[in-house]
Write a protein that holds these residues in place. Structure first.
Motif, PDB file in Angstrom:
ATOM      1  N   TYR A   1       6.438  -0.711  15.061  1.00 11.47           N
ATOM      2  CA  TYR A   1       5.504  -1.482  14.313  1.00 11.47           C
ATOM      3  C   TYR A   1       3.897  -0.873  14.621  1.00 11.47           C
ATOM      4  N   SER A   2       3.776  -0.245  15.783  1.00 12.77           N
ATOM      5  CA  SER A   2       2.340   0.028  16.206  1.00 12.77           C
ATOM      6  C   SER A   2       2.045   1.436  15.368  1.00 12.77           C
ATOM      7  N   LYS A   3       3.268   1.999  14.758  1.00  7.10           N
ATOM      8  CA  LYS A   3       2.990   3.196  13.904  1.00  7.10           C
ATOM      9  C   LYS A   3       2.554   2.671  12.495  1.00  7.10           C
ATOM     10  N   VAL A   4       2.888   1.539  12.138  1.00  9.90           N
ATOM     11  CA  VAL A   4       2.571   1.400  10.610  1.00  9.90           C
ATOM     12  C   VAL A   4       1.350   0.269  10.360  1.00  9.90           C
ATOM     13  N   ARG A   5       1.277  -0.547  11.489  1.00  6.72           N
ATOM     14  CA  ARG A   5       0.273  -1.497  11.551  1.00  6.72           C
ATOM     15  C   ARG A   5      -1.110  -1.013  11.695  1.00  6.72           C
ATOM     16  N   GLU A   6      -2.064  -1.315  10.773  1.00  8.26           N
ATOM     17  CA  GLU A   6      -3.428  -0.505  10.722  1.00  8.26           C
ATOM     18  C   GLU A   6      -4.558  -1.594  11.027  1.00  8.26           C
ATOM     19  N   GLN A   7      -5.409  -1.364  12.153  1.00  9.17           N
ATOM     20  CA  GLN A   7      -6.509  -1.973  12.105  1.00  9.17           C
ATOM     21  C   GLN A   7      -7.641  -1.083  12.462  1.00  9.17           C
ATOM     22  N   PHE A   8      -9.003  -1.273  12.253  1.00 10.97           N
ATOM     23  CA  PHE A   8     -10.138  -0.423  12.608  1.00 10.97           C
ATOM     24  C   PHE A   8      -9.778   1.025  11.880  1.00 10.97           C
ATOM     25  N   GLY A   9      -9.120   0.689  10.688  1.00 12.05           N
ATOM     26  CA  GLY A   9      -8.611   2.119   9.994  1.00 12.05           C
ATOM     27  C   GLY A   9      -7.684   3.083  10.603  1.00 12.05           C
ATOM     28  N   LYS A  10      -7.200   2.638  11.408  1.00 13.83           N
ATOM     29  CA  LYS A  10      -5.956   3.481  12.221  1.00 13.83           C
ATOM     30  C   LYS A  10      -4.858   2.718  12.758  1.00 13.83           C
ATOM     31  N   PRO A  11      -3.548   3.401  12.723  1.00 11.18           N
ATOM     32  CA  PRO A  11      -2.384   2.682  13.133  1.00 11.18           C
ATOM     33  C   PRO A  11      -2.814   2.129  14.741  1.00 11.18           C
ATOM     34  N   ILE A  12      -2.532   1.029  14.877  1.00  9.45           N
ATOM     35  CA  ILE A  12      -2.736   0.446  16.617  1.00  9.45           C
ATOM     36  C   ILE A  12      -2.118   1.198  17.483  1.00  9.45           C
ATOM     37  N   GLY A  13      -1.010   2.093  16.904  1.00 10.77           N
ATOM     38  CA  GLY A  13      -0.451   2.749  18.313  1.00 10.77           C
ATOM     39  C   GLY A  13      -1.211   3.941  18.510  1.00 10.77           C
ATOM     40  N   SER A  14      -2.093   4.243  18.135  1.00  7.52           N
ATOM     41  CA  SER A  14      -3.090   5.282  18.364  1.00  7.52           C
ATOM     42  C   SER A  14      -4.086   4.716  19.443  1.00  7.52           C
ATOM     43  N   PHE A  15      -4.211   3.542  19.736  1.00  8.52           N
ATOM     44  CA  PHE A  15      -5.069   2.773  20.850  1.00  8.52           C
ATOM     45  C   PHE A  15      -4.345   2.987  22.313  1.00  8.52           C
ATOM     46  N   GLN A  16      -5.022   3.298  23.204  1.00  5.45           N
ATOM     47  CA  GLN A  16      -4.548   3.558  24.383  1.00  5.45           C
ATOM     48  C   GLN A  16      -3.836   2.000  25.111  1.00  5.45           C
ATOM     49  N   ALA A  17      -4.708   1.128  24.592  1.00  4.51           N
ATOM     50  CA  ALA A  17      -4.043  -0.286  25.398  1.00  4.51           C
ATOM     51  C   ALA A  17      -2.615  -0.441  24.713  1.00  4.51           C
ATOM     52  N   LEU A  18      -2.263  -0.088  23.677  1.00  2.98           N
ATOM     53  CA  LEU A  18      -0.898  -0.434  22.957  1.00  2.98           C
ATOM     54  C   LEU A  18      -0.003   0.783  23.806  1.00  2.98           C
ATOM     55  N   LYS A  19      -0.584   1.882  23.751  1.00  2.00           N
ATOM     56  CA  LYS A  19       0.290   3.168  24.525  1.00  2.00           C
ATOM     57  C   LYS A  19       0.720   2.725  25.789  1.00  2.00           C
ATOM     58  N   HIS A  20      -0.224   2.384  26.516  1.00  4.81           N
ATOM     59  CA  HIS A  20       0.076   2.179  27.941  1.00  4.81           C
ATOM     60  C   HIS A  20       0.889   1.117  28.012  1.00  4.81           C
ATOM     61  N   ALA A  21       0.951  -0.033  27.398  1.00  2.00           N
ATOM     62  CA  ALA A  21       1.905  -0.963  27.267  1.00  2.00           C
ATOM     63  C   ALA A  21       3.357  -0.496  27.153  1.00  2.00           C
ATOM     64  N   ALA A  22       3.324   0.470  26.142  1.00  2.82           N
ATOM     65  CA  ALA A  22       4.669   1.031  25.797  1.00  2.82           C
ATOM     66  C   ALA A  22       5.109   1.857  26.920  1.00  2.82           C
ATOM     67  N   ALA A  23       4.141   2.762  27.419  1.00  2.00           N
ATOM     68  CA  ALA A  23       4.813   3.657  28.492  1.00  2.00           C
ATOM     69  C   ALA A  23       5.021   2.765  29.444  1.00  2.00           C
ATOM     70  N   GLU A  24       4.650   1.755  30.108  1.00  5.20           N
ATOM     71  CA  GLU A  24       4.832   1.060  30.926  1.00  5.20           C
ATOM     72  C   GLU A  24       6.470   0.539  31.061  1.00  5.20           C
ATOM     73  N   ILE A  25       6.738   0.086  29.650  1.00  2.00           N
ATOM     74  CA  ILE A  25       8.288  -0.494  29.585  1.00  2.00           C
ATOM     75  C   ILE A  25       9.079   0.972  29.707  1.00  2.00           C
ATOM     76  N   VAL A  26       8.877   1.981  29.335  1.00  2.76           N
ATOM     77  CA  VAL A  26       9.371   3.280  29.412  1.00  2.76           C
ATOM     78  C   VAL A  26       9.874   3.471  31.045  1.00  2.76           C
ATOM     79  N   ALA A  27       8.707   3.481  31.715  1.00  2.00           N
ATOM     80  CA  ALA A  27       8.292   3.887  33.172  1.00  2.00           C
ATOM     81  C   ALA A  27       9.250   2.820  33.899  1.00  2.00           C
ATOM     82  N   ASP A  28       9.430   1.440  33.504  1.00  3.99           N
ATOM     83  CA  ASP A  28      10.421   0.563  34.206  1.00  3.99           C
ATOM     84  C   ASP A  28      11.631   1.040  33.710  1.00  3.99           C
ATOM     85  N   LEU A  29      11.887   1.069  32.555  1.00  5.24           N
ATOM     86  CA  LEU A  29      13.506   1.189  32.045  1.00  5.24           C
ATOM     87  C   LEU A  29      14.143   2.262  32.411  1.00  5.24           C
ATOM     88  N   GLU A  30      13.672   3.509  32.250  1.00  2.96           N
ATOM     89  CA  GLU A  30      14.545   4.797  32.536  1.00  2.96           C
ATOM     90  C   GLU A  30      15.113   4.745  33.895  1.00  2.96           C
TER      91      GLU A  30
END
Lengths: 368, 395
Positions: free
Chosen positions: A252-281
């Motif tokens: 979703y973060s790759k397709v949803r755009e805000q401020f003219g960019k995919p929201i997945g380009s914002f660090q707030a979302l990147k860090h949230a996603a990375a924290e899930i990976v860091a827990d999961l693996e």
């Protein structure tokens, strides 16, 4: 030294992913959510044909005779798909305790039917206290000339509404906890469906008034074994569910755009996603070991089952919270699928012992 | 799945354990970086690594032609485990062994491998890493230290910072700008610089621990032979990332966390509060188990990656989390120990009343340094998201 999945296990996992993405997409899950009993019979008939129902059932009762690590592949994919129905409780929990404690005669009847997909079993541990602690079990088993009879009220029993038999934890006169098999249609058994929050699941209360029962062997050890197997099974479902929530949020973060960019380009979302990976693996590796320890009867099998349950259920709840948030408003709608996993995470968290309960077990087993 | 070691591997483990029991240095060296700015420490630390190498316990997996033994990664992991178990001193040549060595094996010329690898093993040459600059931290690729080609040499001018071990290193693997016109990632080269060359000044920086562990390094017209370039000119960024991958795995290594947890648990058992051991305090008990579970998960995570290595599988997203998770876990362990000690956590390690030999106050600070070094946790999360999850770049 080889700590990884075998080729067969990888194939099993891949074929389960392919099968469930075809036969159990969220449109199908939602259809089952809207039914009264929550049990997709046609899907389960196919599952039986694939050999999943009897995966851990010994060959002499018509199963595949495989272990918990193999089963974890399917459970993970079941969690990934939010597969509805009694599979985990019937083909994993009921099957495992019957295999260990059932008489030849009992197993010929129930285990064989279970493996063939002709019977559904479930397990009833919790009562009004809402806990798996043996102290909180008040159901009483008494023996008379005709055999064992059970009295008490079991709560939050998964899929008792569609079960053919129920494995019930009850106390003997001496205060020991044994497991008993009760025919769900027997006199003295009253089942009432409860209104569940997670609609991919169903739970019921089961009232037992002098219900005839057959005792499983293995004594109090069997109860402990049931808790271990349940912990690993729920952890495996949680692993798959967290993966799915992460994947949905990232896509979703790759397709949803805000401020003219995919929201997945914002660090707030990147860090949230990375924290899930860091827990999961790391938790994935721990789950593999926990399942393997069940199969090999390792000395730390209970301890590691408790660890996997506590950790993966925490990760699932925290991960789905984050994944909903990453979606923003759309993630809060009924229409969006995110809430399927969000609610299932909570179901898993409480089901067969909270993370705090299992952490306390780890402390006791580790002689803190 | 099979978690058993073979009987040969078990025998090897016992042999290694026996060796450490007999050969551990009795004084002057410790498992942390204490005393690293002391000349006697350096001499002793070199002797220790040499002794370990002569016994066959350094870089076991390296190719034979460069002084290794070409053994499988299981042997190396057994040695690593036993080193931690024995609380063996820090290896002074660690950066060469764990970062530059594997990078040169993949990217170095044959001449460079022959020249440098054997002396890394024996601690004859100690290496430091020249990456960060005052203006290039998380944004490493914006580095400005300039290397200009003059004849068959480079002439280097500029400054590096946070350079651990520069005060005693013989050599530096260094990132320099060789094409200021190119986009920032494409004008960087990777080179090997003699730290004894004229024009190099090392100025120690004092860390928050009070130690002089890292430094500023200034380059003033430093001449570097052209043959010291690793890989091609202006292609240093790829090589740098290979080194960073090794650094992150080194920093996030799981083996130390288990020892730290055991030490924390013993500490908590020994502390009485409200008339009972801290391990019986229900809140602290839960916190301890949470930490133990995270430690245990990282242990299995490491074994899983060892298996992938043996199976020849390329590392995926699971390898990108090692640094983030490993270093944060170690800092959380130390923070829990500080909390456990109550008012005793006010004491520096030099006070005679300090608990647990003063291990924790230092560890608590140093472990946070490792959350930063090698790319902060924030940068690690960007890497996981962008390279692992393919989320769009923000830059």
């Amino acid at each position: 030294m080889d700590f990884g999945l075998s080729e067969e296990q990888q194939q099993l996992k891949e074929s389960a992913r392919a099968f469930l993405s075809g036969e159990c997409p969220t449109t199908f899950v939602r259809k089952i959510m809207a039914t009264d009993d929550g049990y997709p019979r046609e899907l389960y008939a196919q599952i039986a044909k694939l050999g999943w129902s009897g995966l851990v059932v010994p060959e002499k009762f018509g199963g595949a005779g495989l272990g918990m690590l193999d089963m974890a592949m399917i459970l993970e994919e079941g969690g990934y798909a939010a597969m509805p129905g009694p599979f985990l409780f019937s083909s994993v929990l009921a099957a495992s305790v019957l295999k260990l404690g059932g008489s030849e005669q009992l197993n010929s009847k129930w285990l064989t039917a279970l493996a063939e997909g002709k019977a559904i079993g479930t397990v009833a541990v919790v009562e009004r206290a809402g806990s798996i602690d043996p102290v909180d079990i008040a159901a009483v088993a008494t023996k008379d000339g005709a055999g064992w009879r059970l009295n008490g009220t079991k709560m939050f029993v998964p899929y008792a509404n569609v079960a053919d038999f129920i494995v019930v934890a009850a106390k003997s006169d001496a205060g020991e906890i044994f497991l008993f098999v009760v025919d769900a249609k027997a006199p003295g058994v009253t089942i009432r469906l409860l209104k569940n929050l997670d609609l991919t699941r169903r739970v019921s209360s089961v009232e037992l008034k002098g219900a005839p029962a057959e005792r499983l062997g293995g004594g109090t050890d069997l109860f402990a074994k049931l808790i271990d197997v349940a912990a690993v099974a729920v952890a495996a479902d949680s692993l798959g569910g967290t993966e799915r929530a992460l994947e949905m949020a990232v896509e979703y973060s790759k397709v949803r755009e805000q401020f003219g960019k995919p929201i997945g380009s914002f660090q707030a979302l990147k860090h949230a996603a990375a924290e899930i990976v860091a827990d999961l693996e790391p938790a994935r590796a721990m789950l593999w070991y926990a399942a393997y320890a069940q199969d090999t009867g390792a000395a730390d099998a209970s301890r590691t089952a408790a660890m996997a349950k506590a950790r993966l259920c925490d990760i699932y709840s925290r991960g789905t919270d984050r994944a909903v948030l990453m979606h923003g408003g759309i993630g809060f709608t009924w229409e969006h699928d995110m809430h399927l996993w969000f609610k299932r995470a909570r179901f898993n968290e409480s089901c067969f012992g909270s993370p705090a309960y299992h952490r306390e077990r780890v402390a006791i087993l580790g002689a803190y | 799945m099979d978690l058993q070691f073979t009987s040969e591997e078990e025998a090897f483990r016992l042999k290694v354990r026996g060796w450490f029991a007999e050969n551990m240095p009795t004084s002057g060296l410790s498992a942390d970086s204490e005393g690293r700015d002391d000349k006697t420490w350096l001499a002793r630390a070199k002797v220790w690594q040499r002794r370990l190498y002569d016994a066959g316990y350094v870089a076991l997996a390296w190719p034979k032609e460069y002084g290794g033994q070409a053994l499988d990664p299981v042997r190396q992991s057994i040695v690593n485990d036993e080193m931690v178990r024995a609380k063996a001193p820090y290896l002074v040549g660690g950066l060469g062994l764990m970062m530059l060595g594997p990078t040169l094996i993949s990217w170095g010329s044959e001449e460079q491998k022959q020249r440098y690898l054997p002396k890394i093993l024996t601690a004859e040459e100690i290496w430091c890493q020249g990456y960060s600059e005052p203006g290039a931290g998380s944004d490493l690729a914006s580095l400005k230290t300039r290397a200009e080609i003059v004849g068959d040499e480079f002439v280097v001018n500029g400054q590096k910072v946070w350079t651990s071990g520069a005060q005693y290193a013989d050599m530096m693997f260094c990132l320099v700008r060789t094409d200021p016109e190119a986009p920032k990632h494409r004008g960087i080269s990777y080179m090997l610089i003699d730290m004894h060359a004229p024009g190099i000044t090392v100025r120690p920086l004092v860390q928050m621990t009070g130690d002089r562990g890292f430094n500023e390094v200034f380059f003033d017209n430093v001449h570097v032979p052209r043959k010291n370039l690793v890989a091609k000119l202006n292609e240093g960024w790829i090589v740098a990332n290979a080194t960073l991958f090794h650094e992150r795995n080194m920093l996030g290594s799981a083996s130390g966390s288990e020892q730290r947890f055991n030490r924390l648990l013993a500490l908590a058992k020994s502390i009485k509060r409200g008339g009972r051991p801290l391990t019986e305090d229900p809140v602290f008990r839960q916190r301890l188990v949470e930490l133990e579970i995270r430690v245990e998960a990282m242990r299995y995570h490491a074994i899983r990656q060892l298996t992938d290595q043996i199976r020849g599988k390329n590392p995926g997203v699971e390898a990108m989390i090692n640094k983030l998770v490993g270093t944060e876990l170690n800092h959380d362990l130390a923070s829990a120990a500080m909390e456990a000690m109550g008012d005793y956590s006010m004491l520096s390690r030099d006070d005679e009343a300090v608990l647990d030999h003063g291990y924790w106050p230092y560890e608590w600070m140093f472990s946070l340094g490792l959350v930063i070094g090698g790319g902060t946790s924030h940068i690690q999360k960007n890497i996981i998201a962008e390279r692992g999850l393919k989320m769009p770049k923000s830059r």
